[in-house]
Write a protein that holds these residues in place. Structure first.
Motif, mmCIF file in Angstrom:
data_model
loop_
_atom_site.group_PDB
_atom_site.id
_atom_site.type_symbol
_atom_site.label_atom_id
_atom_site.label_comp_id
_atom_site.label_asym_id
_atom_site.label_seq_id
_atom_site.Cartn_x
_atom_site.Cartn_y
_atom_site.Cartn_z
ATOM 1 N N TRP A 1 1.016 -1.253 0.035
ATOM 2 C CA TRP A 1 0.027 0.057 -0.087
ATOM 3 C C TRP A 1 0.956 1.232 -0.177
ATOM 4 O O TRP A 1 0.407 2.401 0.373
ATOM 5 N N LYS A 2 2.188 1.190 -0.458
ATOM 6 C CA LYS A 2 3.101 2.268 -0.146
ATOM 7 C C LYS A 2 2.723 3.611 -0.866
ATOM 8 O O LYS A 2 2.982 4.601 -0.143
ATOM 9 N N ASP A 3 1.887 3.573 -1.924
ATOM 10 C CA ASP A 3 1.300 4.874 -2.401
ATOM 11 C C ASP A 3 -0.142 5.264 -1.663
ATOM 12 O O ASP A 3 -0.399 6.706 -1.850
ATOM 13 N N ARG A 4 -0.537 4.384 -0.823
ATOM 14 C CA ARG A 4 -1.682 5.101 0.042
ATOM 15 C C ARG A 4 -1.348 5.434 1.462
ATOM 16 O O ARG A 4 -2.312 5.638 2.090
ATOM 17 N N LEU A 5 -0.102 5.259 1.596
ATOM 18 C CA LEU A 5 0.187 5.613 3.240
ATOM 19 C C LEU A 5 0.583 7.000 3.287
ATOM 20 O O LEU A 5 1.470 7.697 2.459
ATOM 21 N N HIS A 6 -0.243 7.755 4.193
ATOM 22 C CA HIS A 6 0.201 9.079 4.891
ATOM 23 C C HIS A 6 0.764 8.998 5.987
ATOM 24 O O HIS A 6 0.271 8.596 7.019
ATOM 25 N N LEU A 7 1.785 9.961 6.269
ATOM 26 C CA LEU A 7 2.600 10.039 7.496
ATOM 27 C C LEU A 7 1.814 11.103 8.327
ATOM 28 O O LEU A 7 1.509 12.525 7.837
ATOM 29 N N ALA A 8 1.473 10.761 9.650
ATOM 30 C CA ALA A 8 0.804 11.878 10.435
ATOM 31 C C ALA A 8 1.375 11.910 11.765
ATOM 32 O O ALA A 8 2.034 10.880 12.358
ATOM 33 N N SER A 9 1.325 13.048 12.670
ATOM 34 C CA SER A 9 1.942 13.382 13.717
ATOM 35 C C SER A 9 0.742 13.216 15.059
ATOM 36 O O SER A 9 -0.452 13.585 14.585
ATOM 37 N N VAL A 10 0.971 12.452 16.131
ATOM 38 C CA VAL A 10 0.177 12.443 17.108
ATOM 39 C C VAL A 10 0.222 13.795 17.782
ATOM 40 O O VAL A 10 1.513 14.104 18.415
ATOM 41 N N ILE A 11 -0.607 14.497 17.773
ATOM 42 C CA ILE A 11 -0.628 15.864 18.508
ATOM 43 C C ILE A 11 -1.104 15.823 20.040
ATOM 44 O O ILE A 11 -1.036 16.819 20.667
ATOM 45 N N ALA A 12 -2.108 15.113 20.019
ATOM 46 C CA ALA A 12 -2.628 14.930 21.559
ATOM 47 C C ALA A 12 -3.287 13.732 21.886
ATOM 48 O O ALA A 12 -3.676 12.898 20.966
ATOM 49 N N ARG A 13 -3.476 13.397 23.234
ATOM 50 C CA ARG A 13 -3.966 12.026 23.659
ATOM 51 C C ARG A 13 -5.365 12.418 24.363
ATOM 52 O O ARG A 13 -5.276 13.485 24.787
ATOM 53 N N ASP A 14 -6.228 11.434 24.670
ATOM 54 C CA ASP A 14 -7.659 11.705 25.289
ATOM 55 C C ASP A 14 -6.970 11.939 26.795
ATOM 56 O O ASP A 14 -6.497 11.133 27.235
ATOM 57 N N PRO A 15 -7.374 13.167 27.156
ATOM 58 C CA PRO A 15 -7.370 13.419 28.866
ATOM 59 C C PRO A 15 -7.933 12.647 29.728
ATOM 60 O O PRO A 15 -7.260 12.333 30.756
ATOM 61 N N ALA A 16 -8.941 12.050 29.196
ATOM 62 C CA ALA A 16 -9.654 10.921 30.195
ATOM 63 C C ALA A 16 -8.763 9.679 30.287
ATOM 64 O O ALA A 16 -8.354 9.173 29.222
ATOM 65 N N ASN A 17 -8.618 8.841 31.412
ATOM 66 C CA ASN A 17 -7.745 7.808 31.274
ATOM 67 C C ASN A 17 -8.698 6.367 31.100
ATOM 68 O O ASN A 17 -8.009 5.475 30.537
ATOM 69 N N TRP A 18 -9.799 6.995 30.534
ATOM 70 C CA TRP A 18 -10.614 5.511 30.356
ATOM 71 C C TRP A 18 -11.124 5.452 28.893
ATOM 72 O O TRP A 18 -11.844 4.409 28.463
ATOM 73 N N TRP A 19 -10.363 6.307 28.111
ATOM 74 C CA TRP A 19 -10.278 5.768 26.564
ATOM 75 C C TRP A 19 -9.073 6.000 25.916
ATOM 76 O O TRP A 19 -8.067 6.466 26.590
ATOM 77 N N GLN A 20 -8.929 5.129 24.945
ATOM 78 C CA GLN A 20 -7.695 4.939 24.386
ATOM 79 C C GLN A 20 -7.778 5.755 22.824
ATOM 80 O O GLN A 20 -7.857 4.942 21.889
ATOM 81 N N ILE A 21 -7.516 6.818 22.855
ATOM 82 C CA ILE A 21 -7.848 7.739 21.743
ATOM 83 C C ILE A 21 -6.681 8.955 21.622
ATOM 84 O O ILE A 21 -6.044 9.275 22.382
ATOM 85 N N VAL A 22 -6.186 9.113 20.377
ATOM 86 C CA VAL A 22 -5.228 9.924 20.154
ATOM 87 C C VAL A 22 -5.922 10.879 19.083
ATOM 88 O O VAL A 22 -6.636 10.553 18.205
ATOM 89 N N GLN A 23 -5.131 12.211 19.020
ATOM 90 C CA GLN A 23 -5.458 13.162 17.614
ATOM 91 C C GLN A 23 -4.159 13.253 16.936
ATOM 92 O O GLN A 23 -3.209 13.337 17.458
ATOM 93 N N ILE A 24 -4.586 13.334 15.689
ATOM 94 C CA ILE A 24 -3.366 13.301 14.457
ATOM 95 C C ILE A 24 -3.658 14.705 13.849
ATOM 96 O O ILE A 24 -4.667 15.042 13.551
#
Lengths: 256, 183
Positions: A96-119
């Motif tokens: 899938w090399k042509d379909r891959l886009h690199l993203a930076s993780v800019i934030a994480r969920d402040p609540a401890n009970w979710w596993q969410i990040v923002q890119i």
């Protein structure tokens, strides 16, 4: 209090839009955080004392003479290194090399009970919900769960709401990966709804099955134990993820 | 109403939410992210008026939910609850004492995540829960308790720095001076 009740009862779409709009307020701070890190690095570079620079300069002159002798040999090593890099570099190897886009993780969920990040990729970059998100080495870490213009929310595999169809590579047993099996070690998830314990052994590789929204064959993790039967009549097993979702700085998004 | 204090408190809440989203240290070393909003709510309920307290609860709750997978607005009610438990009793609390700040911070930091989780479960959401949650709750409570006095100090210092200093007036008055002597 009335306002809180009204907001809680908003339609899902309206609430999502309002969330994304409010989240947009933090974008300048995310940018500021990134640029201040760069500035601090540059300031650190600029503050090196002159005596130290002179000492380093003399040392570099000596090293340079030695290195010149090695230059010819190094040339051959570089060529070999490039060839090996070509063989090993996951992105170049990936189907899938042509379909891959690199993203930076800019934030994480402040609540401890979710596993969410923002890119830092959004709809203007072609992001859509349910796209697979991969670690730098190509292992699956989650899926895109919400998209705004400039950023997206990624639900990591460890989240209790994340469901991914996967199979044990060795024997083809297919099941569903369900997050949230451990609140301490987020690299442990459960592969459930397997038809039988079969001949699965710890250490066997688990990949996406190709059923559902994700393409098949994306590496997920390895079996951490032998499968066991549940009272409901299906087998389940703990899977140790290859990538640690809590330690991500950059991710690949597999675009459509 | 002191608008400057309200603005400083709201600014602190905004920055606190941002820091909670970007700082990885507490999560990596302690296994849980520390919530600073309960500490700011304790400050607002002891040192500000009802409007500021309400604004912190509403805006702080909405900000944190916007960066989280929480349903929008779910953090508002627990923050309100923590603030409104303290606000009517503020006259009886010695707000300048470290111990009082610590204990109120501990209570608020324990109450807010507990109520938020109760609300989430009552809304049939499936947050990540297990034995590790107890450890996270402990870290959030103790971390919040320790940070509450620091929040007081920071917000007070910022408010003082941005306000006019009160004019120091001497109590001396020449016409009231007592002259002693034989004449």
């Amino acid at each position: 209090m009335l306002l809180a009740l009204v907001v809680l009862n908003l339609p899902h779409h309206a609430a999502s839009q309002i969330k994304l709009a409010i989240g947009g307020l933090f974008l300048p701070l995310f940018g500021l955080s990134k640029s201040s890190q760069q500035l601090a690095r540059q300031a650190g570079d600029a503050l090196t004392p002159r005596a130290e620079l002179l000492r380093q300069n003399q040392e570099l002159r000596r090293t340079n003479q030695v290195l010149q002798q090695y230059a010819v040999q190094a040339d051959a090593i570089f060529r070999e290194n490039d060839r090996l890099r070509d063989l090993l570099d996951w992105q170049r190897q990936s189907p899938w090399k042509d379909r891959l886009h690199l993203a930076s993780v800019i934030a994480r969920d402040p609540a401890n009970w979710w596993q969410i990040v923002q890119i830092d990729l959004g709809s203007r970059d072609g992001m859509k919900t349910d796209l697979p998100v991969l670690a730098p080495n190509g292992e699956l870490v989650g899926r895109v769960s919400a998209v705004s213009l400039t950023r997206s929310e990624v639900m990591l595999i460890g989240d209790a709401n994340c469901r991914i169809s996967a199979r044990i590579e060795k024997n083809g047993e297919t099941g569903i990966i369900i997050g949230g099996s451990s609140t301490v070690d987020h690299t442990l998830v459960t592969l459930s709804f397997l038809s039988g314990a079969g001949n699965s052994k710890p250490g066997q590789s688990v990949v996406t099955s190709g059923i559902g929204v994700f393409p098949g064959g994306i590496r997920v993790g390895q079996l951490a134990e032998e499968p066991h039967m549940t009272e409901q009549g299906f087998a389940e097993v703990t899977v140790k993820l290859w990538a640690d979702p809590g330690a991500l700085d950059e991710v690949w998004v597999l675009m459509q | 109403m002191n608008w400057l204090n309200s603005i400083v408190v709201l600014l602190a809440a905004f920055v606190a939410v941002f820091l909670e989203a970007v700082l990885r240290g507490p999560r990596e070393f302690l296994g849980a992210q520390i919530d600073l909003l309960p500490a700011i709510v304790v400050y607002a309920s002891l040192s500000s008026d009802l409007v500021t307290l309400s604004l912190v609860a509403v805006l702080g709750g909405l900000w944190i939910d916007a960066l989280s997978a929480n349903p929008l607005g779910v953090s508002v009610l627990p923050l309100f609850a923590a603030g409104f438990l303290i606000y009517p009793r503020r006259g009886l609390i010695m707000r300048d004492q470290f111990y009082a700040r610590f204990v109120l911070g501990l209570g608020a930091s324990a109450l807010v995540p507990f109520l938020t989780l109760l609300l989430l479960l009552s809304m049939r959401r499936t947050p990540l829960l297990g034995w590790g949650t107890l450890w996270q709750w402990f870290v959030m409570s103790l971390g919040g308790a320790l940070l509450t006095p620091i929040c007081f100090w920071l917000i007070d210092a910022l408010t003082r720095a941005l306000s006019y200093l009160p004019v120091a007036e001497s109590s001396f008055r020449a016409d009231r001076e007592i002259r002693r002597g034989r004449n």
